[in-house]
Write an enzyme that holds these catalytic residues in place. Structure first.
Site, PDB file in Angstrom:
ATOM      1  N   LYS A  56       0.852  -1.208   0.000  1.00 31.14           N
ATOM      2  CA  LYS A  56       0.000   0.000   0.000  1.00 31.14           C
ATOM      3  C   LYS A  56       0.875   1.240   0.000  1.00 31.14           C
ATOM      4  CE  LYS A  56      -1.728   1.597   3.978  1.00 31.14           C
ATOM      5  NZ  LYS A  56      -1.446   3.029   4.237  1.00 31.14           N
ATOM      6  N   ASN A  57       1.878   1.277   0.866  1.00 31.97           N
ATOM      7  CA  ASN A  57       2.659   2.508   1.052  1.00 31.97           C
ATOM      8  C   ASN A  57       3.683   2.734  -0.036  1.00 31.97           C
ATOM      9  OD1 ASN A  57       1.086   2.896   3.246  1.00 31.97           O
ATOM     10  ND2 ASN A  57       2.664   2.406   4.761  1.00 31.97           N
TER      11      ASN A  57
ATOM     12  N   CYS B  78      -5.462  12.480  11.911  1.00 33.81           N
ATOM     13  CA  CYS B  78      -6.171  11.199  11.803  1.00 33.81           C
ATOM     14  C   CYS B  78      -6.140  10.572  13.187  1.00 33.81           C
ATOM     15  CB  CYS B  78      -5.511  10.307  10.763  1.00 33.81           C
ATOM     16  SG  CYS B  78      -3.943   9.677  11.332  1.00 33.81           S
TER      17      CYS B  78
ATOM     18  N   ARG C 220      -1.235  15.291  12.143  1.00 33.36           N
ATOM     19  CA  ARG C 220      -0.374  14.843  11.037  1.00 33.36           C
ATOM     20  C   ARG C 220       0.050  16.084  10.239  1.00 33.36           C
ATOM     21  NH1 ARG C 220      -1.490   9.369   9.920  1.00 33.36           N
ATOM     22  NH2 ARG C 220       0.316   9.315   8.517  1.00 33.36           N
TER      23      ARG C 220
ATOM     24  N   ASP D 113       4.328   0.943  12.183  1.00 33.01           N
ATOM     25  CA  ASP D 113       3.125   0.267  11.680  1.00 33.01           C
ATOM     26  C   ASP D 113       3.027  -1.174  12.158  1.00 33.01           C
ATOM     27  OD1 ASP D 113       3.214   1.914   8.406  1.00 33.01           O
ATOM     28  OD2 ASP D 113       2.658   2.611  10.397  1.00 33.01           O
TER      29      ASP D 113
ATOM     30  N   ARG E  96      -8.734  -0.490   4.137  1.00 28.18           N
ATOM     31  CA  ARG E  96      -7.801   0.521   3.600  1.00 28.18           C
ATOM     32  C   ARG E  96      -6.448  -0.102   3.271  1.00 28.18           C
ATOM     33  NH1 ARG E  96      -6.235   4.588   7.286  1.00 28.18           N
ATOM     34  NH2 ARG E  96      -4.955   5.114   5.490  1.00 28.18           N
TER      35      ARG E  96
HETATM   36  C1  EPZ Z   1       3.896   7.117   6.133  1.00 28.64           C
HETATM   37  O1  EPZ Z   1       3.073   8.127   6.679  1.00 28.64           O
HETATM   38  C2  EPZ Z   1       3.019   5.872   6.068  1.00 28.64           C
HETATM   39  N1  EPZ Z   1       1.884   6.127   5.199  1.00 28.64           N
HETATM   40  C3  EPZ Z   1       2.545   5.506   7.468  1.00 28.64           C
HETATM   41  O2  EPZ Z   1       1.803   4.284   7.371  1.00 28.64           O
HETATM   42  C4  EPZ Z   1       3.765   5.265   8.350  1.00 28.64           C
HETATM   43  O3  EPZ Z   1       3.337   4.972   9.666  1.00 28.64           O
HETATM   44  C5  EPZ Z   1       4.646   6.512   8.345  1.00 28.64           C
HETATM   45  O4  EPZ Z   1       5.009   6.853   6.997  1.00 28.64           O
HETATM   46  C6  EPZ Z   1       5.920   6.320   9.143  1.00 28.64           C
HETATM   47  O5  EPZ Z   1       6.642   5.275   8.632  1.00 28.64           O
HETATM   48  C7  EPZ Z   1       2.038   6.049   3.857  1.00 28.64           C
HETATM   49  O6  EPZ Z   1       3.117   5.820   3.359  1.00 28.64           O
HETATM   50  C8  EPZ Z   1       0.814   6.277   3.036  1.00 28.64           C
HETATM   51  P1  EPZ Z   1       5.814  10.550   8.162  1.00 28.64           P
HETATM   52  P2  EPZ Z   1       3.584   9.659   6.661  1.00 28.64           P
HETATM   53  O7  EPZ Z   1       5.697  11.801   7.405  1.00 28.64           O
HETATM   54  O8  EPZ Z   1       4.389   9.929   5.454  1.00 28.64           O
HETATM   55  C9  EPZ Z   1       5.917  13.974  11.450  1.00 28.64           C
HETATM   56  C10 EPZ Z   1       0.001   2.868   7.701  1.00 28.64           C
HETATM   57  O9  EPZ Z   1      -0.432   2.333   8.738  1.00 28.64           O
HETATM   58  N2  EPZ Z   1       5.805  14.925  10.349  1.00 28.64           N
HETATM   59  O10 EPZ Z   1       7.009   9.697   7.958  1.00 28.64           O
HETATM   60  O11 EPZ Z   1       2.417  10.537   6.931  1.00 28.64           O
HETATM   61  C11 EPZ Z   1       4.660  13.139  11.645  1.00 28.64           C
HETATM   62  O12 EPZ Z   1       3.714  13.832  12.447  1.00 28.64           O
HETATM   63  C12 EPZ Z   1       0.406   4.310   7.724  1.00 28.64           C
HETATM   64  O13 EPZ Z   1       0.172   2.266   6.606  1.00 28.64           O
HETATM   65  C13 EPZ Z   1       5.916  16.291  10.607  1.00 28.64           C
HETATM   66  O14 EPZ Z   1       6.092  16.707  11.748  1.00 28.64           O
HETATM   67  O15 EPZ Z   1       4.517   9.651   7.938  1.00 28.64           O
HETATM   68  C14 EPZ Z   1       5.179  11.896  12.321  1.00 28.64           C
HETATM   69  O16 EPZ Z   1       5.303  12.160  13.703  1.00 28.64           O
HETATM   70  C15 EPZ Z   1       0.152   4.983   9.050  1.00 28.64           C
HETATM   71  N3  EPZ Z   1       5.806  17.176   9.578  1.00 28.64           N
HETATM   72  C16 EPZ Z   1       6.584  11.726  11.718  1.00 28.64           C
HETATM   73  O17 EPZ Z   1       6.900  12.991  11.117  1.00 28.64           O
HETATM   74  C17 EPZ Z   1       5.595  16.765   8.288  1.00 28.64           C
HETATM   75  O18 EPZ Z   1       5.518  17.609   7.386  1.00 28.64           O
HETATM   76  C18 EPZ Z   1       6.687  10.667  10.634  1.00 28.64           C
HETATM   77  O19 EPZ Z   1       5.648  10.895   9.731  1.00 28.64           O
HETATM   78  C19 EPZ Z   1       5.477  15.376   8.043  1.00 28.64           C
HETATM   79  C20 EPZ Z   1       5.594  14.479   9.081  1.00 28.64           C
END
Ligand code: EPZ
Length: 417
Positions: free
Chosen positions: A22-23, A116, A121, A306, A398
């Site tokens: 998915k990711n 979410c 996020r 995850d 999802r």
């Molecule tokens: C991706 O989400 C995945 N989703 C998530 O999987 C996964 O948990 C996550 O990466 C971490 O590995 C998809 O790929 C669609 P991040 P993403 O940006 O990109 C903070 C699942 O269950 N952050 O790496 O949204 C954020 O709040 C889902 O399949 C900022 O502060 O995650 C978090 O604490 C859930 N500012 C951390 O970084 C930003 O602009 C990591 O988030 C962006 C992120």
């Protein structure tokens, strides 16, 4: 509201070809609009997040055809650059369309994806990366209006957090830049490497994915790209934790053991016997797990956030104690209260959760409120004594392709009612 009725205590046995990731497929589908021609994507799982993304592609003017796990997208004639709120709110991962729309059309508009179940996020890193490349982004009334200073200009971008989504957005926007873009502090996940592999096929010169420094020399030169998506390591982790909890012996194919190295190490420490070779993982479990050293979630190659919930569910029904520290998201313990209904003994304090194995959980009526949390309840129900009813199936749809049928094929007594 439909739910799973699961009779626990039956071992899982058999072989499973794991679904496409998915990711990985979501950013690759967004990348398809970079190409003024056809993208053929294989190993695309049947998920509601994928359906939503295909709806976005159609809305933007793409022709989209689906045949089993193969999707054909023709992005020759895009007709708009704005994505309706309902589709963005449905799936926050659609934020990566900002980068690909800016690269292809020089403009993009979508609402803030918002938070979410996992807590806030933010997308500040996405926006600062795109602005660094020359995008003018106005934020008003919850909408993001993005105009590129055509053409976008490549430059060095430094991410303060190795955000997966921000790395992907920057990579996609960089494909439309003049000159070279360097992303430092990049996420290193296997899904980033898969996106690089796809982008290379479009003619973009890109190196470094899988490390914290990615270099992109923009310029799409191909009008037809074909790609097979990697296996879903989180779906793999879920099935492994299900077999670990219920006992039995399963063999997963279609994903790389190295993509799950941390999860495999913890499951072995918990008492599972694991063998691995290229593209294949086999797990044997007695169903009686014991506690392990502290599990701290971290960006790849650390322990994946995850997999936290599904591992916790497997350990909750074993012996001994384990401490979890959730370092990635602010609020990723929603499954704890539901696991407690099944007899789990879990104490939480902020980012820390301490699981004390209850020997064996018992069946209960439980409700999932996020994708991986709902999967954790299914894992727990498979190892529990008696019957459980797990609701919140929309969350599972999802991210898991045919979740119930897949578990049934491995011997689980599970039915959708
Ligand atoms: C991706 O989400 C995945 N989703 C998530 O999987 C996964 O948990 C996550 O990466 C971490 O590995 C998809 O790929 C669609 P991040 P993403 O940006 O990109 C903070 C699942 O269950 N952050 O790496 O949204 C954020 O709040 C889902 O399949 C900022 O502060 O995650 C978090 O604490 C859930 N500012 C951390 O970084 C930003 O602009 C990591 O988030 C962006 C992120």
């Amino acid at each position: 509201m439909s739910f799973y009725e699961i009779t626990g205590g039956r071992p899982l046995e058999g072989r499973l070809a794991v679904q496409g990731s998915k990711n990985s497929v979501l950013p690759i589908l967004a990348a398809a609009i970079l190409i003024p021609g056809e993208s053929v994507i294989h190993n695309c799982p049947h998920l509601s997040d994928v359906d939503n993304t295909l709806d976005i592609l159609r809305l933007l003017g793409c022709q989209v055809l689906r045949d089993g796990t193969t999707v054909r997208i023709n992005a020759s004639h895009l007709t708009r650059w704005d994505i309706p709120d309902r589709l963005v709110r449905e799936m926050r991962g659609s934020v990566v369309f900002l980068g690909s729309l800016l690269a292809r059309l020089g403009a993009a508009q979508l609402c803030y994806p918002g938070g979410c179940e996992l807590g806030p996020r933010p997308i500040d890193l996405h926006l600062s990366a795109l602005r660094a490349l020359g995008a003018e982004i106005a934020e008003e009334h919850g909408l993001l209006h993005c105009m590129g200073c055509r053409p976008l200009q490549g430059r060095e971008i430094c991410l303060s957090i190795p955000s997966v989504g921000a790395t992907e957005n920057a990579m996609l926007a960089a494909c439309g830049c003049q000159g070279k873009t360097v992303i430092t502090g990049a996420a290193r996940e296997p899904e980033i490497v898969d996106l690089q592999d796809f982008l290379r096929k479009t003619g973009v010169h890109i190196t470094g994915a899988g490390t914290s420094r990615i270099c992109i020399q923009g310029g799409v030169s191909q009008d037809r790209v074909e790609h097979t998506v990697i296996g879903d390591r989180m779906a793999g982790a879920t099935y492994l934790c299900a077999a670990a909890a219920a006992g039995g012996s399963i063999e997963l194919t279609g994903l790389e053991p190295e993509h799950l190295a941390c999860v495999l190490a913890v499951l072995e420490e918990a008492g599972c016997r694991i063998t691995q070779e290229k593209g294949q993982i086999t797990l044997h479990s007695s169903g009686q797990l014991h506690g392990v050293r502290p599990v701290r979630t971290a960006p790849y190659p650390g322990f994946p956030t995850d997999a936290q919930a599904v591992l916790m569910a497997a350990l909750a029904g074993g012996e001994g104690s384990t401490m979890f520290v959730e370092n990635i998201f602010d609020s990723r313990y929603h499954h704890v209260d539901e696991l407690r209904r099944m007899g789990a003994r879990i104490q939480t304090d902020g980012r820390v959760a301490v699981v004390t194995g209850a020997g064996r959980l018992h069946g209960a009526d439980v409700h999932g409120t996020d994708l991986r949390g709902a999967a954790a309840l299914v894992v727990a129900a498979l190892g529990a004594k008696g019957v459980s009813r797990v609701s919140g199936l929309a969350h599972l749809e999802r991210g898991y392709d045919s979740f119930g049928d897949t578990l049934s094929s491995l011997g689980a007594r599970i039915q959708t009612l």
